[in-house]
Design a protein around this motif. Structure first.
Motif, PDB file in Angstrom:
ATOM      1  N   ARG A 113      -0.765  -0.634   7.112  1.00  0.00           N
ATOM      2  CA  ARG A 113      -1.807  -0.461   8.116  1.00  0.00           C
ATOM      3  C   ARG A 113      -2.511   0.860   7.843  1.00  0.00           C
ATOM      4  O   ARG A 113      -2.023   1.927   8.189  1.00  0.00           O
ATOM      5  CB  ARG A 113      -1.193  -0.480   9.518  1.00  0.00           C
ATOM      6  N   THR A 114      -3.679   0.798   7.210  1.00  0.00           N
ATOM      7  CA  THR A 114      -4.354   2.000   6.767  1.00  0.00           C
ATOM      8  C   THR A 114      -5.824   1.966   7.177  1.00  0.00           C
ATOM      9  O   THR A 114      -6.374   0.916   7.502  1.00  0.00           O
ATOM     10  CB  THR A 114      -4.265   2.149   5.241  1.00  0.00           C
ATOM     11  N   THR A 115      -6.470   3.133   7.122  1.00  0.00           N
ATOM     12  CA  THR A 115      -7.885   3.243   7.428  1.00  0.00           C
ATOM     13  C   THR A 115      -8.529   4.175   6.406  1.00  0.00           C
ATOM     14  O   THR A 115      -7.852   4.884   5.662  1.00  0.00           O
ATOM     15  CB  THR A 115      -8.108   3.829   8.842  1.00  0.00           C
TER      16      THR A 115
ATOM     17  N   ARG B 123      -7.228   3.007   3.116  1.00  0.00           N
ATOM     18  CA  ARG B 123      -7.450   1.558   3.173  1.00  0.00           C
ATOM     19  C   ARG B 123      -8.095   1.081   1.869  1.00  0.00           C
ATOM     20  O   ARG B 123      -7.671   0.086   1.275  1.00  0.00           O
ATOM     21  CB  ARG B 123      -8.347   1.232   4.357  1.00  0.00           C
TER      22      ARG B 123
END
Length: 307
Positions: free
Chosen positions: A205-207, A211
């Motif tokens: 779960r990355t941004t 990401r």
């Protein structure tokens, strides 16, 4: 002799770790639980000292891959399982999968798993889907499950590390490397572990940049794997199609920030399959043809055109 070593890397997850550990204990199998505390600051190490049946290792905070490799140097089991510290095993999965492995004389026991949503309390069973080409399946033909549901014979995975260079998708590369060893496998027809969906941090779960790095890591893994298969004469049209189907959404997502680099990957895909037709609306396919992939993706990003 130890039947199964369960490898659990953890960092600041004392809120979940006890449930993960407890789920590994079972009758019917000699289970070694190897927990690597990767520099936690939440009391994890103190809790581990109270657990007499755990092999506890303390490391500096160098990340999951180094923690797993440290655990494997210690693990003594004939079989190995990998488990995240915020997930847990289904009841008796260790003993039942071990019995199936012994009965079938195979290298790998595969299975499906359950999703559990912390917020709603709902569960969803993701049953194993049969496929007659394990490599194609892991490349993306159909659904390929999660490697925490798998029980690996130790000698099958010797020499296959969790590679730090691909840390954001390390388990995907690990299973692809396992698949390329063409293991004998059997299917456990029940869910083997529970994957917990929660609001806390997870590697997948990355941004932002991380990401995008995840997209690029996924693309790089597939290019590496397909290159190795091609060298071995094992890159069949079926496997190409499976990989391209998995790669395409990653390439599109990566193109939002890096259209030129993504366009190079599209050229590579077309080299793999000259007949490849992008699974997009006809108008978008026409724009790709007339303007090129990179320019079209730039226009989509700036003008927010419907996709």
């Amino acid at each position: 002799m130890t039947d199964i070593s369960v490898v659990i890397p953890t960092y600041n997850r004392l809120w979940a770790l006890p449930q993960a550990v407890e789920s590994c204990r079972c009758a019917g199998a000699k289970v070694e639980i190897v927990v690597v505390d990767d520099g936690s600051t939440d009391g994890t190490w103190d809790w581990l000292q109270t657990q007499r049946d755990i092999v506890a290792i303390r490391t500096d905070n160098w990340g999951k891959d180094w923690a797993v490799e440290t655990a494997l140097r210690t693990a003594r089991g004939e079989f190995v399982r990998f488990l995240d510290s915020d997930d847990w095993l289904c009841r008796d999965a260790n003993a039942r999968q071990l019995a199936l492995a012994r009965e079938s004389a195979v290298d790998l026991i595969v299975a499906g798993y359950e999703d559990y949503d912390d917020k709603s309390g709902t569960r969803k069973v993701n049953a194993w889907e049969d496929c007659d080409d394990f490599i194609a399946q892991q490349l993306g033909e159909g659904w390929s499950s999660h490697y925490s549901a798998f029980l690996f014979r130790r000698n099958l995975i010797e020499g296959i590390p969790h590679r730090q260079d691909f840390a954001l998708r390390d388990d995907r590369l690990f299973v692809l490397e396992v698949a390329m060893r063409k293991p004998r496998l059997a299917v456990y027809r029940e869910p083997a572990f529970v994957h917990r969906r929660h609001a806390g941090e997870r590697l997948q779960r990355t941004t932002g940049f991380k990401r995008d790095l995840g997209y690029w890591t996924h693309i790089s893994i597939y290019r590496k794997t397909l290159g190795l298969l091609e060298q071995r004469g094992e890159l069949t049209p079926r496997r190409k199609r499976a990989a391209i189907g998995m790669l395409w959404p990653n390439v599109r997502s990566f193109a939002r920030a890096y259209p030129n680099e993504a366009a190079e990957v599209v050229d590579w895909i077309r080299g793999l399959d000259p007949d490849f037709v992008p699974p997009v609306r006809p108008a978008l396919a026409f724009a790709y043809k007339m303007l090129g992939f990179a320019m079209t993706e730039r226009l989509l990003a700036f003008r927010a055109l419907p996709q």
